[in-house]
Design a protein around this motif. Sequence first.
Motif, PDB file in Angstrom:
ATOM      1  N   ILE A   4       0.845  -1.198   0.000  1.00 18.88           N
ATOM      2  CA  ILE A   4       0.000   0.000   0.000  1.00 18.88           C
ATOM      3  C   ILE A   4       0.881   1.249   0.000  1.00 18.88           C
ATOM      4  N   LEU A   5       1.996   1.170   0.739  1.00 17.21           N
ATOM      5  CA  LEU A   5       2.919   2.308   0.808  1.00 17.21           C
ATOM      6  C   LEU A   5       4.288   1.846   0.328  1.00 17.21           C
ATOM      7  N   LEU A  63       1.545   5.926  -2.534  1.00 17.86           N
ATOM      8  CA  LEU A  63       0.478   5.375  -1.700  1.00 17.86           C
ATOM      9  C   LEU A  63      -0.597   4.821  -2.622  1.00 17.86           C
ATOM     10  N   GLN A  64      -0.858   3.545  -2.496  1.00 13.05           N
ATOM     11  CA  GLN A  64      -1.848   2.874  -3.361  1.00 13.05           C
ATOM     12  C   GLN A  64      -1.635   3.230  -4.826  1.00 13.05           C
ATOM     13  N   ARG A  79      -5.127  11.985   1.132  1.00 10.84           N
ATOM     14  CA  ARG A  79      -5.004  10.715   0.407  1.00 10.84           C
ATOM     15  C   ARG A  79      -4.917   9.522   1.343  1.00 10.84           C
ATOM     16  N   GLY A  80      -4.766   9.769   2.648  1.00  9.87           N
ATOM     17  CA  GLY A  80      -4.847   8.633   3.562  1.00  9.87           C
ATOM     18  C   GLY A  80      -3.655   8.372   4.455  1.00  9.87           C
ATOM     19  N   GLN A 148      -8.840  10.512  11.629  1.00 10.70           N
ATOM     20  CA  GLN A 148      -8.642  10.955  10.233  1.00 10.70           C
ATOM     21  C   GLN A 148      -8.964   9.831   9.257  1.00 10.70           C
ATOM     22  N   ASN A 149      -9.265   8.645   9.800  1.00  9.78           N
ATOM     23  CA  ASN A 149      -9.596   7.482   8.973  1.00  9.78           C
ATOM     24  C   ASN A 149      -8.554   7.235   7.882  1.00  9.78           C
ATOM     25  N   PRO A 150      -7.291   7.070   8.316  1.00 11.46           N
ATOM     26  CA  PRO A 150      -6.213   6.926   7.338  1.00 11.46           C
ATOM     27  C   PRO A 150      -6.148   5.537   6.708  1.00 11.46           C
TER      28      PRO A 150
END
Length: 236
Positions: A4-5, A63-64, A79-80, A148-150
């Motif tokens: 993902i990262l 990221l993604q 963006r997360g 922040q719902n990362p």
Amino acid sequence: MTDILDIQGLRAGYGDNVVLEDVSASVASGGCLAVLGRNGVGKTTLLSSVMGLTQVHHGHVTLQGLDLTRLPPHARAARGLALVPQEREIFASLSVHENLLVARRPGAWTPERVYELFPRLLERQRNMGNQLSGGEQQMLAVGRALAQNPQVLLLDEPFEGLAPLIVEQIAQALKRLRSEHAITMVLVEQHAELALELSDTAIVLDRGQVVWRGASADLAADSARLASLIGFAEQG
Ligand SMILES: Nc1ncnc2c1ncn2[C@@H]1O[C@H](COP(=O)(O)OP(=O)(O)OP(=O)(O)O)[C@@H](O)[C@H]1O
Ligand SMILES: [Mg+2]
């Protein structure tokens, strides 16, 4: 598993002061990468660079699949990415509840859900940020980042300076985040043994370079190697 990262060949620092020489690392979705190393080797600088807070001379942060390298910090947060900073940076004149609302983004992590993870914060929800113990501040820093719902949670030494009982409570919360919520994490820590227990992969930094990378369990099982890399042997 897909990453993902992804951090590729990062050369970064502050102005002309290059701190990270050529750092590459990646985290799988739902995984936890531990970043270990002695004081001053560049651990915070790595997280700051992922957040867009340093000067990047070379390399990429993705990221993604989206290249973030040229995006400012707020766009990376959108963006997360969420950072739990080493200094915690709780807003002193806001209440616990207001701290949780201030950077909130839509998603499953509501203040109520944070209170479920850290019941101590529910008891303190009307206290101001400057009326909290160090452990409560750290719980709030983690909770504020979760609100922040990362996609990826970046944690910079979340156990630093805390009493063993509080370390245990926060470690249990991080374990739950992984096992029940599949939250992807990058965990910078000096408590190497605990970080290796919480993570599945690890890198060790020394003077801005990766000097070891591999499975956390392998490093945890090799105390002589760990001592030579980190500088001391931790006792369980
Ligand atoms: N804002 C800054 N401006 C200039 N140099 C900095 C800044 N922050 C850190 N540095 C330098 O970058 C190097 C790496 O620091 P960094 O904070 O990334 O290390 P660290 O591994 O996180 O250390 P610690 O374990 O003490 O937190 C150090 O030489 C430090 O002095
Ligand atoms: Mg640091």
